[in-house]
Design a protein around this motif. Structure first.
Motif, short mmCIF file in Angstrom:
data_model
loop_
_atom_site.label_atom_id
_atom_site.label_comp_id
_atom_site.label_asym_id
_atom_site.label_seq_id
_atom_site.Cartn_x
_atom_site.Cartn_y
_atom_site.Cartn_z
N UNK A 42 -0.60 -2.35 5.79
CA UNK A 42 0.12 -1.14 5.43
C UNK A 42 0.44 -1.15 3.95
N UNK A 43 0.15 -0.01 3.30
CA UNK A 43 0.46 0.13 1.89
C UNK A 43 0.97 1.54 1.65
N UNK A 44 1.71 1.72 0.57
CA UNK A 44 2.18 3.06 0.23
C UNK A 44 1.03 3.82 -0.42
N UNK A 45 0.57 4.90 0.21
CA UNK A 45 -0.61 5.58 -0.30
C UNK A 45 -0.28 6.55 -1.42
N UNK A 46 -1.20 6.72 -2.38
CA UNK A 46 -1.08 7.78 -3.37
C UNK A 46 -1.84 9.02 -2.90
N UNK A 47 -2.65 8.87 -1.87
CA UNK A 47 -3.30 9.99 -1.21
C UNK A 47 -3.45 9.60 0.26
N UNK B 147 -13.80 -4.69 1.99
CA UNK B 147 -12.85 -3.68 1.55
C UNK B 147 -12.36 -2.83 2.71
N UNK B 148 -11.55 -1.82 2.39
CA UNK B 148 -10.93 -1.00 3.44
C UNK B 148 -10.93 0.47 3.07
N UNK B 149 -10.91 1.30 4.12
CA UNK B 149 -10.57 2.71 4.00
C UNK B 149 -9.18 2.86 4.59
N UNK B 150 -8.30 3.56 3.88
CA UNK B 150 -6.91 3.72 4.32
C UNK B 150 -6.64 5.19 4.65
N UNK C 4 -8.11 7.08 1.26
CA UNK C 4 -8.57 6.36 0.08
C UNK C 4 -9.44 5.18 0.49
N UNK C 5 -10.16 4.65 -0.48
CA UNK C 5 -10.99 3.46 -0.27
C UNK C 5 -10.69 2.46 -1.36
N UNK D 233 -5.00 0.84 7.53
CA UNK D 233 -6.44 0.60 7.58
C UNK D 233 -7.07 1.45 8.67
N UNK D 234 -8.14 2.15 8.30
CA UNK D 234 -8.74 3.13 9.20
C UNK D 234 -9.16 2.50 10.53
N UNK D 235 -9.63 1.28 10.48
CA UNK D 235 -10.07 0.59 11.69
C UNK D 235 -8.93 0.39 12.69
#
Length: 277
Positions: free
Chosen positions: A2-7, A63-66, A10-11, A71-73
């Motif tokens: 978990x991270x604070x998203x700017x959008x 890497x990851x897609x968020x 994102x990838x 994480x999208x997965x």
């Protein structure tokens, strides 16, 4: 993770591959919320591969897609389907399915086990058919339609899914120029009137420049430039990404950038007649 998203989408440090062939490596991208992002680039540059990863149709090698910082997965399938709609290239419909039934499948993520069909579902399907001018095709089998009609039906299904984010891979494929403009105008209206975040892959650079808020130019699996079309689309970039000599002039309709290819091939002028001697 978990991270604070700017959008919302994102990838980070994204590497994508098919078996032993790496297509995208070390890519980072943030999709601006509430805007139309268009990805452009030459064939086999990785733009469709990137879109597939953003829609969880392809698992990253690294890497990851968020999505919303997750994480999208790790996002549950039904939750993902309510949030992100994906129209891949050349989808295949089930044999014999009608247009109305195919578009109705876009409502499956919203249905509950105790209520399989609702008035909201009915309204969403009717509106999607109307917006894509496919209502008159509702009772026809999808496999009997022309390529352009079929593409509009798939777009209708994606619209019926009613997601906040919509990913479109070559949505104008098989469409004549009038229907291309109609579909892209529809995408723009969905973004403007409903705040949908849209990510589309397009081949036509001029269409991308006209309809995008945020343009991403790719080459050989990496992002060469991104930003507003007026800042990204230059003669130098067109030469670097597409290997095409061009002049970029103001679009007479929108005022945005318009790419005019350089001198095309012409037959050599005939030699002057020397006369008979």
């Amino acid at each position: 993770m978990n991270r604070t998203p700017t959008s919302r989408l994102s990838a980070q440090d994204l590497t994508l591959a098919y078996e032993d062939r790496t297509v995208v490596e070390g890519l980072a991208l943030e999709i601006p919320d509430g805007q139309v992002t268009v990805i452009v680039g030459p064939n086999a540059c990785g733009k469709s591969t990137l879109l597939r990863a953003l829609g969880r149709l392809l698992k990253p090698r690294q890497g990851v897609v968020l999505l919303d910082g997750v994480e999208l997965a790790r996002v549950p399938g039904r939750q993902l389907a309510r949030t992100v709609g994906v129209l891949p290239q050349s989808p295949t419909p089930p044999d014999g399915i009608t247009v109305a039934d195919l578009v109705a499948r876009g409502r499956q993520p919203h249905q509950k086990w105790w209520q399989q069909w609702s008035e909201a579902d009915e309204q969403a399907v009717a509106e999607a058919l109307e917006r894509t001018t496919t209502a008159d095709l509702a009772d026809r089998p999808v496999d009997e339609l022309s390529g352009g009609q079929r593409q509009r039906v798939w777009i209708a299904m994606a619209l019926a899914q009613d997601t906040d984010l919509l990913l479109l891979d070559e949505p104008t494929t098989y469409l004549d120029i009038a229907h291309q403009v109609e579909v892209l105008d529809l995408v723009r209206r969905l973004n403007h009137e409903r705040g949908r975040t849209v990510v589309a892959v397009l081949h036509d650079l001029n269409q991308a420049a006209r309809y995008a808020d945020h343009l991403v130019a790719m080459k050989a699996g990496r992002i060469v430039a991104q930003g507003p079309p007026a800042e990204v689309v230059t003669a130098e970039l067109v030469e670097e990404v597409f290997g095409l000599s061009s002049v970029v002039v103001p679009d007479p309709v929108t005022g945005g950038p318009l790419v005019v290819p350089g001198m095309s091939w012409r037959p050599a002028a005939p030699l002057p007649d020397a006369g008979v001697r």
